[in-house]
Design a protein around this motif. Sequence first.
Motif, short mmCIF file in Angstrom:
data_model
loop_
_atom_site.label_atom_id
_atom_site.label_comp_id
_atom_site.label_asym_id
_atom_site.label_seq_id
_atom_site.Cartn_x
_atom_site.Cartn_y
_atom_site.Cartn_z
N ASP A 76 7.95 0.45 -23.77
CA ASP A 76 8.46 1.57 -24.58
C ASP A 76 9.52 1.10 -25.56
N THR A 77 9.94 -0.17 -25.46
CA THR A 77 10.99 -0.67 -26.34
C THR A 77 10.54 -1.97 -26.99
N MET B 256 14.36 -2.66 -31.95
CA MET B 256 13.69 -2.27 -33.21
C MET B 256 13.17 -0.84 -33.12
N GLU B 257 12.61 -0.52 -31.92
CA GLU B 257 12.04 0.81 -31.68
C GLU B 257 12.17 1.09 -30.21
N THR B 258 12.43 2.36 -29.86
CA THR B 258 12.50 2.70 -28.43
C THR B 258 12.27 4.18 -28.21
N THR B 259 11.81 4.52 -26.99
CA THR B 259 11.68 5.93 -26.63
C THR B 259 12.84 6.33 -25.72
N LYS C 227 19.54 2.80 -28.52
CA LYS C 227 18.88 3.20 -29.77
C LYS C 227 18.59 1.97 -30.64
N LYS C 228 17.86 2.21 -31.71
CA LYS C 228 17.55 1.16 -32.68
C LYS C 228 18.85 0.49 -33.15
N ARG D 85 8.16 -6.77 -26.11
CA ARG D 85 7.96 -5.34 -25.82
C ARG D 85 8.05 -5.14 -24.31
N ASN E 68 11.47 0.57 -20.77
CA ASN E 68 12.89 0.92 -20.99
C ASN E 68 13.77 0.51 -19.82
#
Length: 331
Positions: free
Chosen positions: A34-35, A75-78, A83-84, A108, A111
């Motif tokens: 997720d990240t 870079m990206e996360t749920t 956070k980014k 990748r 979380n």
Amino acid sequence: MTNETFRALVVEEVNEEIQAGVKACTLEDLSAGDTLIKTSYSGINYKDALATIKNGGVIRSYPMIPGVDAVGEVMETTSDSFKKGDKVVITGNGLGVSHTGGFSEIVRIPNEWVVKLPEGLTEKEAATIGTAGITAVESINELERNGLSDKKARILVTGATGGVGSIAIAMLKSLGYENITALSRKKNEDFLYALGATKVISLDEFMPEKIKPLQKQEYDFVLDTIGGKVLSAILPQINYGGAITLCGNASGIKLETTVLPFILRGIKMLGVDSVQLPNEKKEAIWERIANELDKERLSTIGAVEEPIDRIEEIVTHLLEGTHSGRTLIKM
Ligand SMILES: NC(=O)c1ccc[n+]([C@@H]2O[C@H](COP(=O)([O-])OP(=O)(O)OC[C@H]3O[C@@H](n4cnc5c(N)ncnc54)[C@H](OP(=O)(O)O)[C@@H]3O)[C@@H](O)[C@H]2O)c1
């Protein structure tokens, strides 16, 4: 980002042989998560070296990207917890073993594996510490939970120039312990004294001709990273009520001993695993490192930065036992 390529060390099985090489990968080559993290550093550990060879016992399913540590930026996360742009560090879990790992410009992961870089540590310092440092500090915590508190206690650290051993010595000294013996196969005394060792013994000097069930009680607490015959020789030398942690097997997995040190001297043998430690415990260890490890001592380790293309050469030194301290892959 989906179509962009990035570089990673990929280990593959080809005609029943294991081959490792740097390749252009895409997100499709990474395990699910997720990240997404843009890796800045990954440290090279003994386990990573085993991951690149046949019958290393680390990777069961190929292809795989090794690397049990990664430090970088989200870079990206749920996740709601980070956070980014946050700087983060990941060690253990399945990273580089069953889940594509840190020897990759992009990682990748789930979380739950993410730990925020604690304040007071740079990305390079965190990478220098990595899994080796988490293991070293968890070993110290375990010794302290089992009686180590006297700053004058006689402490032995084995595999002293290795990743776990060198960070253990630096941390013990930072915590104020005054009597730290480093056991090492290498003639690297200046390095070990600069880290914080107060005595250095070579393996030749240390190993008795014959290991007796009980010997002179030379050490109160031991942080062992190598196991095998050396461990068999240490147990009879631990003082009454003392304790030893075991975390590694660089000298072998076999342990020959007797019950006598346990039943006559009440010593404790404590297994340490830093891979599956719950994240809250890892966070507490990172906090302890950020607050209590003397950064100048850490810099004595002199972590060397290398490009991803040199990993194979470096793991050869780790496997031969000729490598010292920490080598970091700078992405
Ligand atoms: N349980 C866990 O969660 C966990 C986590 C991380 C690592 N580990 C394990 O802990 C051990 C140390 O890891 P590391 O990253 O510090 O490895 P490392 O950097 O390769 O260090 C191991 C050190 O052990 C000594 N050594 C190597 N081969 C030896 C041999 N045949 N006989 C005697 N001594 C030998 C060497 O130190 P000297 O030359 O100074 O003697 C070497 O520098 C490894 O077995 C690793 O798999 C376990």
